[in-house]
Design an enzyme around this catalytic site. Structure first.
Site, PDB file in Angstrom:
ATOM      1  N   HIS A 192      11.486  20.261  56.933  1.00 22.42           N
ATOM      2  CA  HIS A 192      11.416  21.700  57.206  1.00 22.42           C
ATOM      3  C   HIS A 192      10.982  22.033  58.635  1.00 22.42           C
ATOM      4  O   HIS A 192      10.132  21.375  59.212  1.00 22.42           O
ATOM      5  CB  HIS A 192      10.538  22.421  56.181  1.00 22.42           C
ATOM      6  CG  HIS A 192       9.084  22.050  56.164  1.00 22.42           C
ATOM      7  ND1 HIS A 192       8.135  22.763  56.844  1.00 22.42           N
ATOM      8  CD2 HIS A 192       8.419  21.069  55.524  1.00 22.42           C
ATOM      9  CE1 HIS A 192       6.946  22.232  56.619  1.00 22.42           C
ATOM     10  NE2 HIS A 192       7.082  21.211  55.826  1.00 22.42           N
ATOM     11  N   ASP A 223       3.630  18.954  60.965  1.00 21.88           N
ATOM     12  CA  ASP A 223       4.133  19.299  59.624  1.00 21.88           C
ATOM     13  C   ASP A 223       5.059  20.503  59.798  1.00 21.88           C
ATOM     14  O   ASP A 223       4.576  21.616  59.969  1.00 21.88           O
ATOM     15  CB  ASP A 223       2.951  19.599  58.709  1.00 21.88           C
ATOM     16  CG  ASP A 223       3.363  20.147  57.357  1.00 21.88           C
ATOM     17  OD1 ASP A 223       4.546  20.060  57.022  1.00 21.88           O
ATOM     18  OD2 ASP A 223       2.483  20.673  56.648  1.00 21.88           O
ATOM     19  N   GLU A 273       9.682  26.221  53.518  1.00 25.34           N
ATOM     20  CA  GLU A 273       8.907  25.222  52.773  1.00 25.34           C
ATOM     21  C   GLU A 273       7.452  25.609  52.608  1.00 25.34           C
ATOM     22  O   GLU A 273       6.866  25.408  51.551  1.00 25.34           O
ATOM     23  CB  GLU A 273       9.006  23.852  53.462  1.00 25.34           C
ATOM     24  CG  GLU A 273       8.506  22.692  52.594  1.00 25.34           C
ATOM     25  CD  GLU A 273       7.012  22.446  52.662  1.00 25.34           C
ATOM     26  OE1 GLU A 273       6.508  21.657  51.844  1.00 25.34           O
ATOM     27  OE2 GLU A 273       6.310  23.035  53.520  1.00 25.34           O
ATOM     28  N   GLU A 274       6.858  26.145  53.670  1.00 25.68           N
ATOM     29  CA  GLU A 274       5.402  26.377  53.635  1.00 25.68           C
ATOM     30  C   GLU A 274       4.987  27.422  52.595  1.00 25.68           C
ATOM     31  O   GLU A 274       3.815  27.546  52.279  1.00 25.68           O
ATOM     32  CB  GLU A 274       4.875  26.768  55.024  1.00 25.68           C
ATOM     33  CG  GLU A 274       4.898  25.638  56.054  1.00 25.68           C
ATOM     34  CD  GLU A 274       3.947  24.484  55.748  1.00 25.68           C
ATOM     35  OE1 GLU A 274       3.189  24.558  54.765  1.00 25.68           O
ATOM     36  OE2 GLU A 274       3.986  23.493  56.508  1.00 25.68           O
ATOM     37  N   ASP A 293       8.560  14.335  54.846  1.00 18.88           N
ATOM     38  CA  ASP A 293       7.468  15.263  55.166  1.00 18.88           C
ATOM     39  C   ASP A 293       6.208  14.456  55.440  1.00 18.88           C
ATOM     40  O   ASP A 293       6.084  13.305  55.032  1.00 18.88           O
ATOM     41  CB  ASP A 293       7.279  16.264  54.014  1.00 18.88           C
ATOM     42  CG  ASP A 293       6.702  17.601  54.491  1.00 18.88           C
ATOM     43  OD1 ASP A 293       6.057  17.631  55.565  1.00 18.88           O
ATOM     44  OD2 ASP A 293       6.884  18.611  53.786  1.00 18.88           O
ATOM     45  N   HIS A 349      -2.417  20.839  58.674  1.00 23.23           N
ATOM     46  CA  HIS A 349      -2.639  22.300  58.616  1.00 23.23           C
ATOM     47  C   HIS A 349      -3.858  22.693  59.438  1.00 23.23           C
ATOM     48  O   HIS A 349      -4.584  23.642  59.099  1.00 23.23           O
ATOM     49  CB  HIS A 349      -2.729  22.803  57.165  1.00 23.23           C
ATOM     50  CG  HIS A 349      -1.391  22.890  56.492  1.00 23.23           C
ATOM     51  ND1 HIS A 349      -1.162  23.630  55.361  1.00 23.23           N
ATOM     52  CD2 HIS A 349      -0.204  22.332  56.829  1.00 23.23           C
ATOM     53  CE1 HIS A 349       0.120  23.519  55.016  1.00 23.23           C
ATOM     54  NE2 HIS A 349       0.711  22.736  55.892  1.00 23.23           N
TER      55      HIS A 349
HETATM   56 ZN   LIG Z   1       5.302  20.096  55.296  1.00 18.71          ZN
END
Ligand SMILES: [Zn+2]
Length: 350
Positions: free
Chosen positions: A74, A191, A225-226, A246, A326
Site C-alpha cells: 500500500h 509502512d 490500507e491504513e 507489508d 507508526h
Molecule cells: Zn502497512
C-alpha cells in the site's frame, strides 16, 4: 533452482526516497499512485489500470496463466484531516489511521486546500511553551482536544485561516523526514512505501535479467490500507494466491529486526494460509534469504481485508522489519534486499 537476479539497491533506494517524499495520507494517495504508475511504465509488457476506488492494478504476463498470482502493498499512509478551525486560527485535527499524537508532536506538516494550494505548519500541543505553561507541557494528555496545527501564516482568527483557503476536511500530511545513513533508512511511512519499493525493485531486477514470473502476476498497489479496506476490492477474480508485502513489526518480544525480512504467520486477524506460508519459508531457505518468522500482536493487513471481503485464495504476508512502526520509523537496506529477493523467489517458483 535458478539463481535469483541481483537487486539494484540504488534503484530501490531512489524509488523509495521519491515515494516517501510524495505525501499520501489515506484518501489522498493519488500522487503516490501516479508516481508508482510512472515507474511501472518503464517496463514494457506490464499493463497498468486503476480500480474505481483509485488503487493501481498492474498485469505482468507470466510463463503460465492457469493459476495467476497477486502481490499487494500500500502507498497510503497515516495522516490527518482538518476537523475544526479554532477561534485562534489554529487547526484541530482528526486522525487518519491508527497512531498516537505524541508520535507526530513537533512534526512539520502540509495542509492541502480545496483549491489545490498547500499551507505549511507544524503539529504542537496547544500549551506548548514551557515558559508559559510549566509542567502542563509534560502533563497535558496528547489527545484530539489538546493538539493543534500552527500554520506558518499570519493568522490569529478562524476568518484569517479560512481566507488562506483552509477548510474542514482538508487533508494533512506529516513530513516524512527521510534520511539514509549506513544502510539505515529512517523515515515516516516506511509502512508501506518500503514494500512498494521492494516490489518495484523485484520488477526491475527480473526485467533487467530478462525473466518473467512463472505465473501471470497482478501487482495491486493499494490506497486505503491504513483504514482497513484497501485490498477488499481490486484483486481480480482469477487470482489463485495473494502475497501481501507489508512491514514486519520490530520490538520487545518480536523475532523481526531491521536486517531481515519476516514471514508473518499470525496477526490480530488470525493465522495466514499455512500452505503458502510454508512454501515461502522453504523458498527463503533454498535461496539463502535472511528471514524470520513472527507474529504481530496489533496488526492487520490488506491480505486480511481481501479475505474479509470474501477473497477465496491462499494469503500470506512477508516484509522488511521496521523499527518504531507508526512512529518515526527505520529499516535497513538488508531487510529491503531480503524482501525483494523473497518476492522474486516467489514469482520465479513454479
Ligand atoms: Zn502497512
Amino acid at each position: 533452482m535458478t539463481k535469483l537476479p541481483a537487486v539494484d539497491s540504488q534503484y530501490l533506494l531512489d524509488f523509495l526516497t521519491g515515494l516517501l517524499n510524495t505525501p499520501s495520507p489515506t484518501g489522498f494517495a493519488h500522487q503516490a499512485i501516479e508516481r508508482t504508475e510512472e515507474a511501472l511504465q518503464a517496463f514494457p509488457g506490464i499493463e497498468v489500470s486503476f480500480t474505481r476506488k483509485g488503487a493501481l492494478v498492474a498485469v505482468w504476463p507470466g510463463e503460465n496463466a492457469d493459476a495467476p498470482r497477486a502481490l499487494t502493498a500500500h502507498t497510503d499512509t497515516l495522516g490527518a484531516m482538518v476537523k475544526e478551525i479554532k477561534t485562534n486560527g489554529r487547526l484541530k485535527l482528526s486522525h487518519i489511521g491508527g497512531f498516537a499524537w505524541n508520535t507526530v508532536e513537533g512534526e512539520g506538516c502540509t495542509v492541502f486546500t480545496q483549491s489545490g494550494g498547500k499551507v505549511r505548519g507544524s503539529l504542537l500541543l496547544s500549551k506548548a511553551s514551557s515558559h508559559v505553561y510549566g509542567k502542563n507541557v509534560n502533563e497535558l494528555e496528547r489527545n484530539d482536544e489538546n493538539m493543534e496545527v500552527r500554520l506558518d501564516e499570519r493568522t490569529n482568527t478562524s476568518e484569517e485561516t479560512r481566507a488562506l483557503g483552509v477548510e474542514v476536511g482538508d487533508f494533512i500530511a506529516f513530513d516524512p523526514r527521510v534520511e539514509i545513513n549506513n544502510g539505515f533508512v529512517r523515515s515516516r511511512h516506511l509502512d508501506d512505501k518500503a514494500c512498494v519499493a521492494c516490489i518495484l525493485a523485484a520488477v526491475e531486477s527480473m526485467h533487467t535479467a530478462g525473466l518473467k514470473p512463472v505465473q501471470k502476476t497482478y501487482l495491486h498497489i493499494s490506497n486505503y490500507e491504513e483504514v482497513g479496506h484497501g485490498a477488499a476490492a481490486g484483486i481480480p477474480a482469477e487470482v489463485a494466491e495473494l502475497v501481501t508485502v507489508d512491514m514486519a513489526a520490530v520490538g520487545e518480544g518480536q523475532t523481526s529486526d531491521e536486517f531481515h525480512a519476516s514471514l508473518c504467520v499470525k496477526d490480530s486477524g488470525g493465522p495466514y494460509h499455512h500452505g503458502l506460508s510454508q512454501r515461502l519459508r522453504k523458498l527463503a531457505e533454498e535461496n539463502n534469504i535472511p528471514y524470520k518468522v513472527d507474529i504481530y500482536p496489533y496488526y492487520g493487513s490488506d491480505g486480511e481485508a481481501f479475505w474479509r471481503a470474501g477473497g477465496d485464495v491462499a494469503v500470506a504476508l512477508i516484509g522488511p522489519g521496521v523499527d518504531a512502526s507508526h512512529n518515526y520509523e527505520r529499516t535497513h537496506l538488508d531487510a529491503l534486499i531480503a524482501t525483494t529477493q523473497w518476492v522474486m523467489a516467489y514469482l520465479l517458483n513454479a
